[in-house]
Every structure is written in structure tokens, then in C-alpha cells.
Design an enzyme around this catalytic site. Structure first.
Site: not given
Ligand code: IMP
Ligand code: MG
Length: 177
Positions: A102, A130, A158
Site C-alpha cells: 500500500d 496499490k 483482512d
Molecule cells: P503499507 O505499509 O502501507 O504498504 O501496508 C502494508 C500492510 O497493510 C499490508 O501488508 C496489509 O497487511 C495492510 N494493508 C494495506 N492495504 C490493505 C488493504 O487494502 N486490505 C487489507 N490490508 C491492507
């Protein structure tokens, strides 16, 4: 009964096909390199289980659990290791198996953390990405699908620990988040 999701972004069949393609790519790239697949719990658990059974080169599995501080739908980039690897990864060819990228903050932390242990290589295989939500640039060699900038659930992903068991990936309806 669980919620019916009407905005399915990836079907069960699409997941199956893409997982096979990624496994074939990894098998070709890692001939003679005995990769160590690191599953990031809990979101990547089904992805890991499915992809590893289609990989045709000798490989090992390990698991890590991290918690990223933040709200239910946004990570902060401050990551805590809840369960570390069992394996010593020095000299190993590591592939991080992640559910979704994300902001990229969690993976960026994980990559740095694993790099510090002197592996031969570290690559990332993420089921979903994303790109429009990215806060830090992160190299991801193997990607399943691009997701919209919405919160998605299913196939391991989740919302407050729910919906991991869906066979497909769907957008979480606004009224539920
Ligand atoms: P980041 O650090 O923002 O890249 O987020 C990573 C983590 O957030 C992922 O490994 C997921 O566990 C959670 N996450 C981010 N986006 C989503 C989503 O759309 N659905 C579910 N979990 C998400
Ligand atoms: Mg995760």
C-alpha cells in the site's frame, strides 16, 4: 452469514492462474539457487501456501509476523517484529511473500531489516499492489495484480481480522469501514 461483496476485483480463478504464472517465473529465475520464501503473516498465508506448491525448484519456507502501527486501514511505517525468522538468512536468496503493498512503508522496513543480515539477495513477491498509494518507492519483482486505492479484503487480506477466508478479493464496502 458474512457480508456479500459486490465489488470483486480478483476472482478465485484469476488468483489461481496468476499464482501459477508467478510460480513459473520464480522457478525459472531461481534454478540452482534454493530460495528461502519468507511469508509475512498473516495476510500472505494463503498466497504462500498456493505459490510454494507450484514452485518446481528446491526451496525452504519461513515466517515472519510484523505489526505496523496505525489505524485499521492505514499503516504508519513504524513496524514492530512480532515473530522473527527461524532461519539464518546469511548468503541465502530470500523472496519476501507479501499480501499487499500500500504505502510501501512496511515492506521498506522489512527489506532493510533483512538486508542487514547479509543475504545473497532479497526480492519481493506481492499478491497485490496499490501504486497510487505509495509513499516510498519499493522494488517489487513479482506482482500479482494492481488494486484500486480502496481497502480490499479476502484471500488472506483482512479488515479487523475478518474476511481472510474469502476465496476472492473484494472491495470492503464503505459502510463497513
Ligand atoms: P503499507 O505499509 O502501507 O504498504 O501496508 C502494508 C500492510 O497493510 C499490508 O501488508 C496489509 O497487511 C495492510 N494493508 C494495506 N492495504 C490493505 C488493504 O487494502 N486490505 C487489507 N490490508 C491492507
Ligand atoms: Mg500484511
Amino acid at each position: 452469514m458474512i457480508t456479500e461483496f459486490d465489488e470483486i476485483i480478483v476472482s478465485e480463478q484469476q488468483i489461481r492462474t496468476r499464482v501459477s504464472e508467478l510460480a513459473a517465473q520464480i522457478s525459472a529465475d531461481y534454478q540452482g539457487r534454493d530460495p528461502l520464501l519468507v511469508c509475512v503473516l498473516k495476510g500472505a498465508v494463503f498466497f504462500m501456501a498456493d505459490i510454494v506448491r507450484e514452485i518446481t525448484v528446491p526451496c525452504e519456507l519461513d515466517f515472519m509476523a510484523v505489526s505496523s502501527y496505525g489505524s485499521a486501514t492505514d499503516s504508519s511505517g513504524v513496524v514492530r517484529i512480532l515473530k522473527d525468522l527461524d532461519a539464518n538468512i546469511e548468503g541465502r536468496n530470500v523472496i519476501i511473500i507479501e499480501d499487499i503493498i500500500d504505502s510501501g512503508l512496511t515492506l521498506s522496513y522489512l527489506r532493510k531489516n533483512l538486508h542487514a543480515r547479509n543475504p545473497a539477495s532479497v526480492e519481493v513477491c506481492a499478491l497485490l499492489t496499490k501504486p497510487s498509494r505509495r509513499k516510498v518507492d519499493i522494488a517489487c519483482k513479482y506482482v500479482g495484480f494492481e488494486a484500486p486505492a480502496k481497502f480490499v479484503v479476502g484471500y488472506g487480506l483482512d479488515y479487523r481480522e475478518m474476511y481472510r477466508n474469502l476465496r476472492y478479493i473484494a472491495v470492503l464496502p464503505e459502510e463497513d469501514s
